[in-house]
Design an enzyme around this catalytic site. Structure first.
Site, PDB file in Angstrom:
ATOM      1  N   ARG A 107      -7.432   5.538  -5.461  1.00  0.00           N
ATOM      2  CA  ARG A 107      -7.199   6.968  -5.642  1.00  0.00           C
ATOM      3  C   ARG A 107      -7.508   7.405  -7.074  1.00  0.00           C
ATOM      4  NH1 ARG A 107      -1.198   7.404  -3.816  1.00  0.00           N
ATOM      5  NH2 ARG A 107      -1.544   9.636  -4.127  1.00  0.00           N
ATOM      6  N   THR A 161      -0.938   5.750   2.804  1.00  0.00           N
ATOM      7  CA  THR A 161      -2.115   4.937   3.111  1.00  0.00           C
ATOM      8  C   THR A 161      -1.760   4.076   4.313  1.00  0.00           C
ATOM      9  OG1 THR A 161      -2.840   4.853   0.794  1.00  0.00           O
ATOM     10  CG2 THR A 161      -3.671   3.147   2.263  1.00  0.00           C
ATOM     11  N   ILE A 172       0.867  -1.169   0.000  1.00  0.00           N
ATOM     12  CA  ILE A 172       0.000   0.000   0.000  1.00  0.00           C
ATOM     13  C   ILE A 172       0.910   1.228   0.000  1.00  0.00           C
ATOM     14  CG2 ILE A 172      -2.008  -1.066   1.071  1.00  0.00           C
ATOM     15  CD1 ILE A 172      -1.137  -0.036   3.760  1.00  0.00           C
ATOM     16  N   ASP A 173       0.372   2.348  -0.423  1.00  0.00           N
ATOM     17  CA  ASP A 173       1.178   3.549  -0.571  1.00  0.00           C
ATOM     18  C   ASP A 173       1.695   4.068   0.770  1.00  0.00           C
ATOM     19  OD1 ASP A 173       0.618   3.548  -3.317  1.00  0.00           O
ATOM     20  OD2 ASP A 173      -1.250   4.647  -2.996  1.00  0.00           O
ATOM     21  N   LYS A 174       2.729   4.861   0.708  1.00  0.00           N
ATOM     22  CA  LYS A 174       3.347   5.445   1.896  1.00  0.00           C
ATOM     23  C   LYS A 174       2.308   6.121   2.793  1.00  0.00           C
ATOM     24  CE  LYS A 174       6.248   9.348   3.229  1.00  0.00           C
ATOM     25  NZ  LYS A 174       6.955  10.560   2.735  1.00  0.00           N
TER      26      LYS A 174
END
Length: 299
Positions: free
Chosen positions: A234, A138, A134-136
């Protein structure tokens, strides 16, 4: 140092030509040009400089520096652990695996300290144990493979879309009804770090969302992924005109104090690759998320 030379044969931008002829990424080509490692007819130039057809371009590519990824004693919020896998609750702001500019302080550094040598090696030295990410900015749940057997079993579930992933998000604007976004996602043509809805070089992407509550100017959503493309939630929510609050890439980035998107991976479910048992885990909404809900409730 590797040296590559070629002659200009089209009117494309220099960074694109360097990338294509030297077998580099566009971003690395740009960095080499800016660093003076590229000359056109023996002169250094800017990446936007006009170049003549037939001009000789010489690219000097420095040797890649070997970077050792070290274990770091960083606290982990471990939701579940056995001899095959872990489920961890990643905080907002933590990078999952090392990459340029982030070789320490990542989830992988923490996992290497906690698990010692017990992490799968399928994704290489920079991503041991990482089955998905998962993104930084998130927050939320991730499953980690301790061995290749578990990694293969979990990866197959992701490919077959049998892996449960549910998120909580606050988006801009008012959404009245539940819905589904079924739109293919691929790399953005000009902004290579971004993804977008496109039919060119794209992959199927399906996102389901349901309304939890409406606020003044915002909507709290529960989101379920059917597929797992890069930045999928997103991109899809921005595509329908409701970017995730705080998203600095696909939205306005407001409110800035959030420090990135208000998006939390709340639930994860999978079949244990060794026991065959279906397992499901949930996490509470983190402090930043609750604070934002409290703020918009007052409006």
């Amino acid at each position: 140092m590797e040296r590559v030379s070629f002659f200009i044969s089209s009117s494309d931008r220099l960074d694109k030509l360097v990338a294509e002829n030297a077998g580099l990424s566009r971003s690395l080509a740009s960095k080499l040009i800016e660093g003076g490692f590229v000359t056109v007819d023996k002169k250094t130039v800017d990446k936007k400089s006009a170049v003549k057809l037939g001009a000789e371009v010489v690219v000097e590519i420095p040797e890649a520096e070997e970077t050792e990824i070290l274990p770091e004693n960083i606290p982990l919020d471990i939701v579940y652990e056995d001899s095959d896998l872990l489920v961890v609750n990643k905080p907002k702001g933590m990078v999952v695996h090392p990459a340029a500019g982030h070789y320490s302080g990542t989830l992988v550094n923490a996992l290497m300290y906690h698990c010692k040598n017990s992490l799968s090696g399928i994704n290489g030295e920079l991503r041991p144990g990482i089955v998905h990410r998962i993104d930084k900015d998130t927050s939320g749940l991730l499953m980690i493979a301790k061995n290749d057997f578990a990694h293969i079993g979990l990866s197959e579930q992701i490919k077959e879309h049998s892996f449960t992933r549910e998120y909580q998000a606050v988006v801009c604007g008012c959404i009245k009804e539940n819905g589904t976004v079924n739109a293919p996602i691929g790399r953005h043509k000009t902004e290579r770090k971004k993804m977008c809805v496109t039919t060119e070089n794209s992959r199927e992407a399906v996102t389901h969302y349901s309304v939890v509550r409406n606020y003044a100017g915002y909507t709290h959503l529960s989101v379920r992924l059917e597929t797992g493309r890069t930045h999928q939630i997103r991109v899809h929510l921005s595509y329908i005109g409701h970017p995730v609050a705080g998203d600095e890439v696909y939205g306005s980035g407001k409110p800035k104090w959030l420090g990135g998107q208000c998006l939390h991976a709340q639930k994860i479910g999978f079949v244990h690759p060794r026991t065959g048992e279906y397992m499901e885990f949930s996490s509470e909404l983190p402090d930043y998320f609750m604070r934002f809900l409290n703020e918009i409730e007052k409006q």
